[in-house]
Design a protein around this motif. Structure first.
Motif, PDB file in Angstrom:
ATOM      1  N   GLU A  41      27.881 -33.714   5.884  1.00 29.57           N
ATOM      2  CA  GLU A  41      29.262 -33.609   5.423  1.00 29.57           C
ATOM      3  C   GLU A  41      29.575 -34.779   4.508  1.00 29.57           C
ATOM      4  O   GLU A  41      29.199 -35.918   4.772  1.00 29.57           O
ATOM      5  CB  GLU A  41      30.224 -33.627   6.611  1.00 29.57           C
ATOM      6  N   SER A  42      30.266 -34.470   3.415  1.00 27.23           N
ATOM      7  CA  SER A  42      30.801 -35.506   2.529  1.00 27.23           C
ATOM      8  C   SER A  42      32.286 -35.217   2.347  1.00 27.23           C
ATOM      9  O   SER A  42      32.817 -34.271   2.930  1.00 27.23           O
ATOM     10  CB  SER A  42      30.067 -35.501   1.183  1.00 27.23           C
ATOM     11  N   ASP A  43      32.952 -36.004   1.529  1.00 26.50           N
ATOM     12  CA  ASP A  43      34.379 -35.776   1.280  1.00 26.50           C
ATOM     13  C   ASP A  43      34.634 -34.446   0.587  1.00 26.50           C
ATOM     14  O   ASP A  43      35.663 -33.822   0.793  1.00 26.50           O
ATOM     15  CB  ASP A  43      34.952 -36.903   0.419  1.00 26.50           C
ATOM     16  N   LYS A  44      33.680 -34.006  -0.236  1.00 27.95           N
ATOM     17  CA  LYS A  44      33.887 -32.806  -1.055  1.00 27.95           C
ATOM     18  C   LYS A  44      33.267 -31.536  -0.489  1.00 27.95           C
ATOM     19  O   LYS A  44      33.668 -30.440  -0.875  1.00 27.95           O
ATOM     20  CB  LYS A  44      33.319 -33.040  -2.453  1.00 27.95           C
ATOM     21  N   GLU A  45      32.257 -31.669   0.417  1.00 31.48           N
ATOM     22  CA  GLU A  45      31.554 -30.466   0.837  1.00 31.48           C
ATOM     23  C   GLU A  45      30.767 -30.678   2.127  1.00 31.48           C
ATOM     24  O   GLU A  45      30.538 -31.810   2.554  1.00 31.48           O
ATOM     25  CB  GLU A  45      30.583 -30.009  -0.258  1.00 31.48           C
ATOM     26  N   TYR A  46      30.375 -29.544   2.700  1.00 31.39           N
ATOM     27  CA  TYR A  46      29.378 -29.516   3.763  1.00 31.39           C
ATOM     28  C   TYR A  46      28.097 -29.024   3.105  1.00 31.39           C
ATOM     29  O   TYR A  46      28.136 -28.229   2.173  1.00 31.39           O
ATOM     30  CB  TYR A  46      29.757 -28.527   4.870  1.00 31.39           C
ATOM     31  N   GLU A  47      26.958 -29.466   3.616  1.00 33.42           N
ATOM     32  CA  GLU A  47      25.690 -28.964   3.099  1.00 33.42           C
ATOM     33  C   GLU A  47      24.757 -28.671   4.262  1.00 33.42           C
ATOM     34  O   GLU A  47      24.626 -29.460   5.180  1.00 33.42           O
ATOM     35  CB  GLU A  47      25.045 -29.967   2.147  1.00 33.42           C
ATOM     36  N   LEU A  48      24.138 -27.492   4.202  1.00 33.05           N
ATOM     37  CA  LEU A  48      23.160 -27.089   5.202  1.00 33.05           C
ATOM     38  C   LEU A  48      21.794 -27.080   4.545  1.00 33.05           C
ATOM     39  O   LEU A  48      21.649 -26.657   3.403  1.00 33.05           O
ATOM     40  CB  LEU A  48      23.442 -25.680   5.722  1.00 33.05           C
ATOM     41  N   GLU A  49      20.791 -27.536   5.263  1.00 34.37           N
ATOM     42  CA  GLU A  49      19.402 -27.440   4.822  1.00 34.37           C
ATOM     43  C   GLU A  49      18.635 -26.731   5.927  1.00 34.37           C
ATOM     44  O   GLU A  49      18.685 -27.148   7.078  1.00 34.37           O
ATOM     45  CB  GLU A  49      18.786 -28.812   4.598  1.00 34.37           C
ATOM     46  N   LEU A  50      17.949 -25.654   5.569  1.00 37.70           N
ATOM     47  CA  LEU A  50      17.129 -24.922   6.523  1.00 37.70           C
ATOM     48  C   LEU A  50      15.696 -24.934   6.035  1.00 37.70           C
ATOM     49  O   LEU A  50      15.437 -24.702   4.855  1.00 37.70           O
ATOM     50  CB  LEU A  50      17.604 -23.476   6.658  1.00 37.70           C
ATOM     51  N   LYS A 116      20.525 -22.064  -2.661  1.00 38.63           N
ATOM     52  CA  LYS A 116      19.301 -21.966  -3.446  1.00 38.63           C
ATOM     53  C   LYS A 116      18.112 -22.328  -2.565  1.00 38.63           C
ATOM     54  O   LYS A 116      18.234 -23.073  -1.592  1.00 38.63           O
ATOM     55  CB  LYS A 116      19.349 -22.846  -4.690  1.00 38.63           C
ATOM     56  N   VAL A 117      16.967 -21.756  -2.902  1.00 38.51           N
ATOM     57  CA  VAL A 117      15.718 -22.036  -2.188  1.00 38.51           C
ATOM     58  C   VAL A 117      14.802 -22.773  -3.134  1.00 38.51           C
ATOM     59  O   VAL A 117      14.572 -22.334  -4.256  1.00 38.51           O
ATOM     60  CB  VAL A 117      15.032 -20.733  -1.726  1.00 38.51           C
ATOM     61  N   GLU A 118      14.287 -23.917  -2.651  1.00 42.68           N
ATOM     62  CA  GLU A 118      13.389 -24.710  -3.479  1.00 42.68           C
ATOM     63  C   GLU A 118      12.445 -25.488  -2.577  1.00 42.68           C
ATOM     64  O   GLU A 118      12.894 -26.158  -1.643  1.00 42.68           O
ATOM     65  CB  GLU A 118      14.219 -25.667  -4.338  1.00 42.68           C
ATOM     66  N   ASN A 119      11.150 -25.371  -2.836  1.00 47.56           N
ATOM     67  CA  ASN A 119      10.123 -26.095  -2.081  1.00 47.56           C
ATOM     68  C   ASN A 119      10.225 -25.876  -0.569  1.00 47.56           C
ATOM     69  O   ASN A 119      10.081 -26.809   0.221  1.00 47.56           O
ATOM     70  CB  ASN A 119      10.173 -27.592  -2.389  1.00 47.56           C
ATOM     71  N   GLY A 120      10.505 -24.639  -0.151  1.00 50.76           N
ATOM     72  CA  GLY A 120      10.570 -24.323   1.276  1.00 50.76           C
ATOM     73  C   GLY A 120      11.833 -24.765   1.983  1.00 50.76           C
ATOM     74  O   GLY A 120      11.900 -24.724   3.206  1.00 50.76           O
ATOM     75  N   ILE A 121      12.852 -25.169   1.229  1.00 51.09           N
ATOM     76  CA  ILE A 121      14.128 -25.599   1.811  1.00 51.09           C
ATOM     77  C   ILE A 121      15.248 -24.727   1.241  1.00 51.09           C
ATOM     78  O   ILE A 121      15.395 -24.610   0.025  1.00 51.09           O
ATOM     79  CB  ILE A 121      14.445 -27.077   1.486  1.00 51.09           C
ATOM     80  N   LEU A 122      16.024 -24.105   2.125  1.00 54.97           N
ATOM     81  CA  LEU A 122      17.215 -23.364   1.725  1.00 54.97           C
ATOM     82  C   LEU A 122      18.392 -24.325   1.829  1.00 54.97           C
ATOM     83  O   LEU A 122      18.664 -24.869   2.899  1.00 54.97           O
ATOM     84  CB  LEU A 122      17.441 -22.153   2.642  1.00 54.97           C
ATOM     85  N   ARG A 123      19.057 -24.560   0.695  1.00 54.16           N
ATOM     86  CA  ARG A 123      20.231 -25.448   0.663  1.00 54.16           C
ATOM     87  C   ARG A 123      21.484 -24.599   0.448  1.00 54.16           C
ATOM     88  O   ARG A 123      21.572 -23.874  -0.530  1.00 54.16           O
ATOM     89  CB  ARG A 123      20.097 -26.470  -0.451  1.00 54.16           C
ATOM     90  N   VAL A 124      22.419 -24.722   1.370  1.00 55.72           N
ATOM     91  CA  VAL A 124      23.678 -23.993   1.292  1.00 55.72           C
ATOM     92  C   VAL A 124      24.785 -25.023   1.139  1.00 55.72           C
ATOM     93  O   VAL A 124      24.905 -25.936   1.947  1.00 55.72           O
ATOM     94  CB  VAL A 124      23.919 -23.140   2.564  1.00 55.72           C
ATOM     95  N   THR A 125      25.575 -24.879   0.080  1.00 55.85           N
ATOM     96  CA  THR A 125      26.676 -25.799  -0.197  1.00 55.85           C
ATOM     97  C   THR A 125      27.991 -25.101   0.111  1.00 55.85           C
ATOM     98  O   THR A 125      28.252 -24.012  -0.389  1.00 55.85           O
ATOM     99  CB  THR A 125      26.644 -26.256  -1.665  1.00 55.85           C
ATOM    100  N   LEU A 126      28.814 -25.750   0.930  1.00 57.88           N
ATOM    101  CA  LEU A 126      30.105 -25.222   1.345  1.00 57.88           C
ATOM    102  C   LEU A 126      31.197 -26.177   0.861  1.00 57.88           C
ATOM    103  O   LEU A 126      31.501 -27.169   1.534  1.00 57.88           O
ATOM    104  CB  LEU A 126      30.159 -25.099   2.872  1.00 57.88           C
ATOM    105  N   PRO A 127      31.785 -25.910  -0.319  1.00 58.70           N
ATOM    106  CA  PRO A 127      32.824 -26.814  -0.844  1.00 58.70           C
ATOM    107  C   PRO A 127      34.077 -26.803   0.036  1.00 58.70           C
ATOM    108  O   PRO A 127      34.432 -25.785   0.615  1.00 58.70           O
ATOM    109  CB  PRO A 127      33.140 -26.255  -2.225  1.00 58.70           C
TER     110      PRO A 127
END
Length: 144
Positions: A41-50, A116-127
């Motif tokens: 979590e940051s001030d602007k968004e949540y981020e998930l990495e799977l 987005k999926v890159e190098n085996g990591i799914l990154r989900v950005t939740l503004p």
């Protein structure tokens, strides 16, 4: 001479009982495919990495359902050739399936979620909504 029945599977049996997945709501074979997840979590968004090694965007699906849940689904089927010159002695590759639902906080801009999926990591950005945006969404009702 006393005959003793030795159980060669004693240790695996103990481990199977200790780590019995039947008490969880997840089958043991499904547990293998549950990706590990980081949540930041940051001030602007949540981020998930799977962690989804070997999977592409065609194997993954993200939706927001009517109950304000983020639904992450994975379905990967191994394509098998009809004729194979190889005689497998052991074959464990098979299709993998995973589904997880995460409740979204009220301050997430659902229409701007990206992934987005890159190098085996799914990154989900939740503004997140800013305080000014929250106040702009508030509606004043006039009394007649």
């Amino acid at each position: 001479m006393l005959l003793v029945n030795r159980n060669q599977n004693l240790m695996p049996a103990l481990f199977n009982e200790l780590f019995d997945m039947s008490n969880w709501n997840i089958r043991a074979d499904e547990q293998r495919y549950m990706p590990k997840m980081n949540v930041m979590e940051s001030d602007k968004e949540y981020e998930l990495e799977l962690c989804v090694p070997g999977l592409g965007k065609e194997d993954l699906s993200l939706t927001v359902n009517s109950e304000n849940n983020l639904v992450i689904e994975m379905l990967h089927k191994e394509e098998q050739e009809e004729k194979s010159e190889k005689n497998y002695l052991r074959r464990e590759f098979k299709s993998m399936q995973f589904k997880q639902m995460l409740s979204l906080p009220e301050n997430v801009k659902k229409e701007q979620i990206s992934a987005k999926v890159e190098n085996g990591i799914l990154r989900v950005t939740l503004p997140k909504f800013t305080e000014e945006e929250k106040q702009a969404l508030a509606q004043r009702i006039e009394i007649a």
